[in-house]
Design a protein around this motif. Structure first.
Motif, short mmCIF file in Angstrom:
data_model
loop_
_atom_site.label_atom_id
_atom_site.label_comp_id
_atom_site.label_asym_id
_atom_site.label_seq_id
_atom_site.Cartn_x
_atom_site.Cartn_y
_atom_site.Cartn_z
N UNK A 1 0.85 -1.21 0.00
CA UNK A 1 0.00 0.00 0.00
C UNK A 1 0.88 1.25 0.00
N UNK A 2 1.91 1.22 0.82
CA UNK A 2 2.83 2.36 0.89
C UNK A 2 3.44 2.60 -0.49
N UNK A 3 3.83 1.51 -1.14
CA UNK A 3 4.46 1.67 -2.46
C UNK A 3 3.50 2.33 -3.44
N UNK A 4 2.23 1.97 -3.34
CA UNK A 4 1.25 2.61 -4.23
C UNK A 4 1.20 4.11 -3.96
N UNK A 5 1.09 4.48 -2.69
CA UNK A 5 1.06 5.90 -2.33
C UNK A 5 2.30 6.61 -2.86
N UNK A 6 3.45 5.96 -2.62
CA UNK A 6 4.71 6.56 -3.07
C UNK A 6 4.70 6.76 -4.58
N UNK A 7 4.20 5.76 -5.30
CA UNK A 7 4.22 5.87 -6.76
C UNK A 7 3.33 7.01 -7.24
N UNK A 8 2.19 7.21 -6.55
CA UNK A 8 1.32 8.34 -6.92
C UNK A 8 2.07 9.67 -6.70
N UNK A 9 2.78 9.75 -5.59
CA UNK A 9 3.55 10.97 -5.31
C UNK A 9 4.64 11.18 -6.35
N UNK A 10 5.26 10.10 -6.78
CA UNK A 10 6.30 10.22 -7.79
C UNK A 10 5.70 10.79 -9.08
N UNK A 11 4.54 10.25 -9.46
CA UNK A 11 3.88 10.73 -10.68
C UNK A 11 3.57 12.22 -10.55
N UNK A 12 3.05 12.61 -9.39
CA UNK A 12 2.73 14.01 -9.16
C UNK A 12 3.99 14.88 -9.20
N UNK A 13 5.07 14.38 -8.62
CA UNK A 13 6.31 15.15 -8.60
C UNK A 13 6.83 15.35 -10.02
N UNK A 14 6.72 14.30 -10.84
CA UNK A 14 7.17 14.43 -12.24
C UNK A 14 6.35 15.50 -12.95
N UNK A 15 5.05 15.53 -12.66
CA UNK A 15 4.19 16.53 -13.30
C UNK A 15 4.47 17.94 -12.82
#
Lengths: 381, 281
Positions: free
Chosen positions: A74-88
């Motif tokens: 679950x944490x990894x999913x949250x982290x991946x969403x944040x990564x996507x947002x950071x890239x944007x």
């Protein structure tokens, strides 16, 4: 009259920062000098690592990396969403140099678009499938980006920051108080992404977060390829020139307003995608998901990682989101560290700003340079 | 002189025929009775001159004479309070800055304004992009237009860096270049926009005599490629050595115009600007 000549003397008084940079540059040099196949193999290894990461058979051997207080996948999913947002956000802040404090507002637009169009608790009860709604969500966030950007991108610096901050708050307050957006009660039964295993069980279920993480990871890779294409082109040069000196950029023929709007819209589209993915995974969206703090965290992540560098944004977004979750379940003197997560986070940022103001992996675009230099050496001999 | 204040259109049109007198040369930039006020301050007072195709025109004057203001009005940064500026027969005012650049006017800055965190090559590529059409979609999908324009822009940028003599430094960040190299890079970046008119704002500021000589050489070469040059300069020797004609400003007014030799012997100019006999040394 004599004009004083000031030869540029960069980085004279930075002490530790300089030494750190030398260390990083040594790594960067080795990377850029490595043969192409070595780089591809290393990149592939990193990607494989991150695809394998959510499997318990793999991460149980990773020592302190898994989070003790929360489900690691679950944490990894949250982290991946944040990564996507950071890239944007990195497009907007890092490349075009536009200070956007309300980026999470676009994430909310994406999530709510999916919620309204798919959930049975929505007033309009369209109940469309998730996959159909994703492009609509992205398009709508882009439109909201253009709508917000058209009047505000004529402003500069501080004003833009204020307006974007206001935008995010508007979205949040609308979510809290409007009947259409359901406030705290929120939308439930938002459908998951489609897909079935051979035995008929849905691929994207309720308990297992891994498929969602893999989906986001795959999309991150695609988005990064797209962003990289943009930044290594006329568009990216226009963005950076605007960041560096907007007046000079205009006078060199850059239609600055148009490109600022594009930066805004591209960033918004990525946030919309992230919002749609989030809604599809969570199954439930309400007004509590979109606190202002999230906008600040993503901005901090971009700056932390190295504004204007795609890898920096990925590392920054990943580390920041991960650190916050890592504090969960750790007790020190009887208090759970998670309660103080933002204190630590602030501390880390302050230390960063002192020793490494340019971020962990700052913006250096030297790959071409090294390639050319080698060529020149060969020609020179 | 028009006494109808604040109505720029009418007197400007009335004055227009007078400008196109007997001169058979082709006017490129017409500064037509331009007045520019900032509140109560009159920065430019009825300045009027024409720049002809293919020449090197010097715009000189003591500090605070309004040279850079005049320059900024020409490049569309300031709107004239009265009068108008026409470039290739078209009115400048109301046009966006990037449109003016695309019409063929390029400039450098008195205090260097490069893009410091971009390489020299990229700086020049930004200039070359002025006429490119690659947009987000073609860049995102790497459509043929992207590749074509990228290749053209790169070749052009390298050629121009070669021309100004800093090609070996092309992958250096602009902020890491020496002062002289930065000045040259600004010229290359401006040339990359394919200008008909190149405006140089004190390009020799801070140069030693040898560097100035090289710059003179460069300016002449630029003119020989067919580009008209407007030169704002302090250094009289430089101006005398390279310009075809000179316009002299003082306190926002034009006090003289003519060939370098004429201007040099003009008592008004001597009083205003050359008063101190320093150039003999």
């Amino acid at each position: 009259m004599t004009t004083t000549v000031n030869p540029p003397t960069p980085e004279q008084q930075e002490g530790i920062g300089v030494r750190l940079r030398h260390g990083r540059e040594a790594v960067a040099n080795r990377w850029h000098h490595a043969p192409r196949w070595v780089r591809w193999v290393l990149l592939a290894a990193v990607i494989v690592f991150f695809y394998a990461l959510p499997n318990k058979e793999f991460y149980q051997y990773l020592g302190p990396i898994p989070t003790p207080g929360a489900n690691f996948t679950q944490v990894l999913f949250t982290v991946s969403i944040y990564v996507l947002l950071a890239v944007g956000l990195n497009i907007v802040v890092g490349f075009a140099g536009l200070l956007d404090l309300g980026y999470f507002g676009f994430f909310a637009v994406g999530a709510y678009t999916v919620a309204v169009l798919t959930s049975p608790s929505s007033n309009i009860k369209t109940l469309w499938p998730w996959l159909l709604v994703v492009p609509i969500a992205i398009a709508l966030t882009m439109v909201s980006g253009v709508m917000l950007g058209t009047p505000t991108l004529r402003l500069r610096g501080d004003y833009l920051a204020l307006v974007t901050l206001g935008f995010a708050e508007m979205i949040r307050i609308a979510a809290v108080s409007s009947d259409f957006l359901k406030g705290q009660r929120g939308f439930n039964q938002i459908p998951h992404p489609p897909g079935k295993y051979a035995d008929g069980k849905p691929f994207f279920g309720v308990l297992d977060a891994r498929p969602y993480y893999w989906l986001v990871l795959t999309l991150i890779i695609l988005v990064v390829i797209g962003v990289r294409n943009l930044t290594h082109s006329r568009v990216g040069r226009a963005w950076i020139s605007i960041r560096e000196d907007e007046d000079a950029a205009q006078l060199m023929g850059v239609p600055t307003f148009k490109f600022k709007l594009w930066a805004f819209a591209s960033g918004a589209a990525i946030a919309g995608l992230a919002g749609a993915l989030f809604a599809g995974k969570q199954n439930f969206v309400n007004s509590q998901n979109f606190e202002l703090l999230n906008s600040i965290i993503i901005l901090a992540a971009v700056i932390f990682g190295g504004s204007g560098n795609i890898v920096g944004a990925i590392v920054g977004g990943g580390l920041v989101a991960y650190m916050i979750e890592r504090f969960r379940g750790i007790e020190l003197f009887g208090v759970e560290l998670y309660e103080y997560r933002f204190l630590f986070f602030g501390l880390v940022l302050v230390v960063m700003m002192i020793f490494r103001p340019q971020g962990l992996i700052p913006n250096r675009r030297r790959a071409a340079e090294f390639k050319d230099r080698r060529k020149e050496v060969i020609v020179g001999e | 002189m028009s006494d109808t204040e604040q109505t720029p259109a009418v007197p400007a049109q009335a004055a227009a025929p007078a400008v196109e007198t007997v001169d058979k040369r082709e006017p490129l930039l017409e500064v037509d009775h331009v007045t520019l006020r900032f509140g109560g301050v009159v920065a430019l007072n009825d300045v009027d001159f024409t720049l002809y195709k293919g020449e090197i025109l010097g715009l000189i004057g003591p500090n605070g004479a309004g040279k850079t203001t005049c320059f900024n009005a020409m490049t569309g940064i300031y709107q004239p309070t009265e009068g108008q500026i026409r470039f290739r027969g078209e009115k400048i005012s109301g046009k966006k800055r990037h449109q003016i650049t695309r019409m063929g006017m390029a400039r450098t800055f008195q205090n260097i304004r490069l893009f410091p965190e971009m390489t020299a090559l990229e700086n020049v590529q930004v200039g070359a992009d002025a006429h490119h059409k690659t947009s987000v979609i073609s860049a995102l999908l790497r459509l043929p237009r992207h590749w074509k324009e990228e290749r053209e822009g790169r070749e052009k940028a390298e050629r121009l860096l070669e021309f100004v003599g800093i090609r070996p430094r092309m992958h250096e960040f602009a902020r890491n270049l020496s002062y002289g190299e930065q000045r040259r890079l600004e010229i290359a970046r401006a040339l990359a926009t394919d200008p008909v008119l190149l405006c140089l704002d004190e390009p020799a500021a801070g140069f030693n005599p040898a560097e100035k000589e090289e710059l003179l050489q460069l300016i002449r070469q630029i003119r020989d490629t067919g580009v008209t040059v407007l030169l704002i300069e302090h250094d009289m020797r430089l101006v005398m050595g390279v310009t075809d004609r000179i316009v002299v400003l003082e306190f926002g007014k034009k006090i003289a115009e003519g060939l370098p030799a004429e201007v040099r012997d003009n008592p008004k100019v001597i009083a205003a600007y050359l008063g101190v006999p320093d150039d003999a040394a």
